[in-house]
Design a protein around this motif. Structure first.
Motif, PDB file in Angstrom:
ATOM      1  N   ASP A   1       0.860  -1.234  -0.044  1.00  0.00           N
ATOM      2  CA  ASP A   1      -0.047   0.184  -0.058  1.00  0.00           C
ATOM      3  C   ASP A   1       0.830   1.178   0.003  1.00  0.00           C
ATOM      4  N   THR A   2       1.003   1.944  -1.137  1.00  0.00           N
ATOM      5  CA  THR A   2       1.956   3.203  -1.228  1.00  0.00           C
ATOM      6  C   THR A   2       1.300   4.454  -0.593  1.00  0.00           C
ATOM      7  N   SER A   3       0.161   4.181  -0.210  1.00  0.00           N
ATOM      8  CA  SER A   3      -0.339   5.451   0.711  1.00  0.00           C
ATOM      9  C   SER A   3      -0.010   5.229   2.177  1.00  0.00           C
ATOM     10  N   LYS A   4      -0.162   3.867   2.762  1.00  0.00           N
ATOM     11  CA  LYS A   4       0.137   3.747   4.008  1.00  0.00           C
ATOM     12  C   LYS A   4       1.705   3.434   4.178  1.00  0.00           C
ATOM     13  N   LYS A   5       2.383   3.149   3.083  1.00  0.00           N
ATOM     14  CA  LYS A   5       3.837   2.698   3.037  1.00  0.00           C
ATOM     15  C   LYS A   5       3.820   1.352   4.050  1.00  0.00           C
ATOM     16  N   SER A   6       2.953   0.295   3.567  1.00  0.00           N
ATOM     17  CA  SER A   6       3.102  -0.864   4.290  1.00  0.00           C
ATOM     18  C   SER A   6       2.830  -2.145   3.315  1.00  0.00           C
ATOM     19  N   VAL A   7       3.505  -3.185   3.707  1.00  0.00           N
ATOM     20  CA  VAL A   7       3.263  -4.465   2.993  1.00  0.00           C
ATOM     21  C   VAL A   7       2.622  -5.419   3.772  1.00  0.00           C
ATOM     22  N   THR A   8       1.884  -6.457   3.396  1.00  0.00           N
ATOM     23  CA  THR A   8       1.237  -7.622   3.993  1.00  0.00           C
ATOM     24  C   THR A   8       1.462  -8.855   3.010  1.00  0.00           C
ATOM     25  N   ILE A   9       1.598  -9.866   3.822  1.00  0.00           N
ATOM     26  CA  ILE A   9       1.604 -11.215   2.927  1.00  0.00           C
ATOM     27  C   ILE A   9       0.629 -12.153   3.630  1.00  0.00           C
ATOM     28  N   LYS A  10      -0.611 -12.417   2.902  1.00  0.00           N
ATOM     29  CA  LYS A  10      -1.442 -13.231   3.558  1.00  0.00           C
ATOM     30  C   LYS A  10      -2.128 -12.440   4.617  1.00  0.00           C
ATOM     31  N   GLY A  11      -2.387 -11.178   4.658  1.00  0.00           N
ATOM     32  CA  GLY A  11      -2.809 -10.589   5.558  1.00  0.00           C
ATOM     33  C   GLY A  11      -1.917 -10.133   6.766  1.00  0.00           C
ATOM     34  N   GLU A  12      -0.527 -10.504   6.914  1.00  0.00           N
ATOM     35  CA  GLU A  12      -0.004 -10.359   7.780  1.00  0.00           C
ATOM     36  C   GLU A  12       0.971  -9.432   7.565  1.00  0.00           C
ATOM     37  N   ILE A  13       1.281  -8.334   8.637  1.00  0.00           N
ATOM     38  CA  ILE A  13       2.146  -7.255   8.205  1.00  0.00           C
ATOM     39  C   ILE A  13       3.530  -7.406   8.205  1.00  0.00           C
ATOM     40  N   VAL A  14       4.408  -7.222   7.099  1.00  0.00           N
ATOM     41  CA  VAL A  14       5.724  -7.532   6.810  1.00  0.00           C
ATOM     42  C   VAL A  14       6.545  -6.072   7.365  1.00  0.00           C
ATOM     43  N   GLU A  15       7.240  -6.519   8.366  1.00  0.00           N
ATOM     44  CA  GLU A  15       8.168  -5.086   8.831  1.00  0.00           C
ATOM     45  C   GLU A  15       9.258  -5.088   7.783  1.00  0.00           C
ATOM     46  N   MET A  16       9.618  -3.768   7.512  1.00  0.00           N
ATOM     47  CA  MET A  16      10.950  -3.534   6.830  1.00  0.00           C
ATOM     48  C   MET A  16      11.222  -2.020   6.749  1.00  0.00           C
ATOM     49  N   ASN A  17      12.485  -1.804   6.642  1.00  0.00           N
ATOM     50  CA  ASN A  17      12.936  -0.540   6.513  1.00  0.00           C
ATOM     51  C   ASN A  17      12.860   0.172   5.465  1.00  0.00           C
ATOM     52  N   GLU A  18      13.027   1.656   5.127  1.00  0.00           N
ATOM     53  CA  GLU A  18      12.671   2.383   4.211  1.00  0.00           C
ATOM     54  C   GLU A  18      13.241   1.807   2.787  1.00  0.00           C
ATOM     55  N   LYS A  19      14.456   1.372   2.647  1.00  0.00           N
ATOM     56  CA  LYS A  19      15.217   0.969   1.697  1.00  0.00           C
ATOM     57  C   LYS A  19      14.617  -0.337   1.143  1.00  0.00           C
ATOM     58  N   ASN A  20      14.189  -1.221   2.028  1.00  0.00           N
ATOM     59  CA  ASN A  20      13.636  -2.532   1.632  1.00  0.00           C
ATOM     60  C   ASN A  20      12.185  -2.321   0.941  1.00  0.00           C
ATOM     61  N   TYR A  21      11.397  -1.404   1.617  1.00  0.00           N
ATOM     62  CA  TYR A  21      10.266  -0.881   1.113  1.00  0.00           C
ATOM     63  C   TYR A  21      10.401  -0.210  -0.482  1.00  0.00           C
TER      64      TYR A  21
ATOM     65  N   ILE B   1      23.887  -2.405  -3.846  1.00  0.00           N
ATOM     66  CA  ILE B   1      22.632  -3.280  -3.840  1.00  0.00           C
ATOM     67  C   ILE B   1      22.616  -4.745  -3.923  1.00  0.00           C
ATOM     68  N   GLU B   2      23.833  -5.316  -3.660  1.00  0.00           N
ATOM     69  CA  GLU B   2      23.756  -6.815  -3.573  1.00  0.00           C
ATOM     70  C   GLU B   2      23.325  -6.793  -2.064  1.00  0.00           C
ATOM     71  N   VAL B   3      24.019  -5.956  -1.232  1.00  0.00           N
ATOM     72  CA  VAL B   3      23.415  -5.890   0.237  1.00  0.00           C
ATOM     73  C   VAL B   3      22.020  -5.563   0.355  1.00  0.00           C
ATOM     74  N   TYR B   4      21.560  -4.575  -0.210  1.00  0.00           N
ATOM     75  CA  TYR B   4      20.010  -4.321   0.083  1.00  0.00           C
ATOM     76  C   TYR B   4      19.237  -5.359  -0.512  1.00  0.00           C
ATOM     77  N   MET B   5      19.707  -6.113  -1.613  1.00  0.00           N
ATOM     78  CA  MET B   5      18.799  -7.412  -2.259  1.00  0.00           C
ATOM     79  C   MET B   5      19.088  -8.533  -1.092  1.00  0.00           C
ATOM     80  N   SER B   6      20.109  -8.736  -0.512  1.00  0.00           N
ATOM     81  CA  SER B   6      20.233  -9.789   0.822  1.00  0.00           C
ATOM     82  C   SER B   6      19.352  -9.364   1.829  1.00  0.00           C
ATOM     83  N   ARG B   7      19.135  -8.270   2.224  1.00  0.00           N
ATOM     84  CA  ARG B   7      18.350  -7.825   3.193  1.00  0.00           C
ATOM     85  C   ARG B   7      16.910  -8.001   3.011  1.00  0.00           C
ATOM     86  N   LEU B   8      16.554  -7.753   1.788  1.00  0.00           N
ATOM     87  CA  LEU B   8      15.121  -7.684   1.229  1.00  0.00           C
ATOM     88  C   LEU B   8      14.762  -9.465   1.435  1.00  0.00           C
ATOM     89  N   ARG B   9      15.493 -10.037   0.758  1.00  0.00           N
ATOM     90  CA  ARG B   9      15.427 -11.573   0.725  1.00  0.00           C
ATOM     91  C   ARG B   9      15.225 -11.955   2.000  1.00  0.00           C
TER      92      ARG B   9
END
Length: 225
Positions: free
Chosen positions: A136-156, A191-199
């Motif tokens: 959700d770009t308005s709330k800056k939030s991410v969910t998977i199967k309804g569960e909130i996924v906590e992530m920092n700004e770069k991951n988002y 970018i490799e560091v950021y990709m690793s963190r996102l995964r």
């Protein structure tokens, strides 16, 4: 469907843009400023992709026409002209964005969506989905199967970029420019560091497997995995 007037005199570029966009947009290609004005006088468009270097009158004349006729429409200038004076003139005449050639198709589409969203032309533009993942770009939030996924700004922002370009190979340099900014002093290796963190953030949900590495090139969000 969103209606786009594509004003580009280079036939191959025009065809490539139309082919890339036509699944999501109704694209009308024209090849001169004069032709563009005729179409604008006859019907309404949601967005114009406008080259500046056209045969006969240049693209600035189209911007002046829109201003004179008080036509409200999103405008993205797409041109090889990189001079600051041209950019300022285009913005002062009402352009919403300015993209220089050469360009990436996925970046053009992302910029189109930003302009259209700002003009209220896209409904539900705040939601980006992939399987059971919702961003959700308005709330800056991410969910998977309804569960909130906590992530920092770069991951988002990294995940958002992949969702805007599902199934498209993103080169490491593209990702770097998007996430870090082209003026950043950092190395593209970050970018490799950021990709690793996102995964790592996505792995508890099994969604890390969808981010595929194309060795020596970049990364892709692949829903077939």
């Amino acid at each position: 469907m969103i209606k786009v007037l594509l004003v580009e005199d280079h036939i191959k570029i025009s065809q490539n843009i139309k082919t890339y966009l036509e699944d999501e947009f109704e694209v009308m290609p024209v090849y001169s400023a004069e032709e563009a004005k005729l179409y604008l006088a006859a019907e309404s468009y949601d967005l114009i992709i406008l080259d500046l270097m056209l045969p006969g009158e240049d693209g600035m004349s189209v911007l002046k026409y829109l201003e004179q006729k008080q036509i409200t429409v999103g405008v993205i200038v797409l041109t090889a002209k990189e001079d600051l004076g041209d950019k300022l003139k285009a913005f002062n005449l009402g352009a919403h964005d300015y993209v220089t050639k050469p360009f990436f198709m996925e970046e053009l589409k992302a910029r189109m969506n930003v302009v259209l969203k700002g003009l209220g032309k896209i409904t539900k533009a705040n939601l980006l989905t992939f399987k059971e993942l919702t961003l959700d770009t308005s709330k800056k939030s991410v969910t998977i199967k309804g569960e909130i996924v906590e992530m920092n700004e770069k991951n988002y922002h990294l995940l958002e970029y992949f969702l805007l370009n599902k199934g498209i190979l993103l080169f490491k340099e593209q990702i770097f420019d998007r996430i870090c900014g082209y003026q950043s002093d950092a190395s593209t290796d970050i970018i490799e560091v950021y990709m690793s963190r996102l995964r790592k953030v996505l792995s508890p949900f099994g969604y890390d497997r969808y981010i595929v590495t194309k060795r020596g090139m970049g990364y892709m969000l692949d829903e077939t995995k």
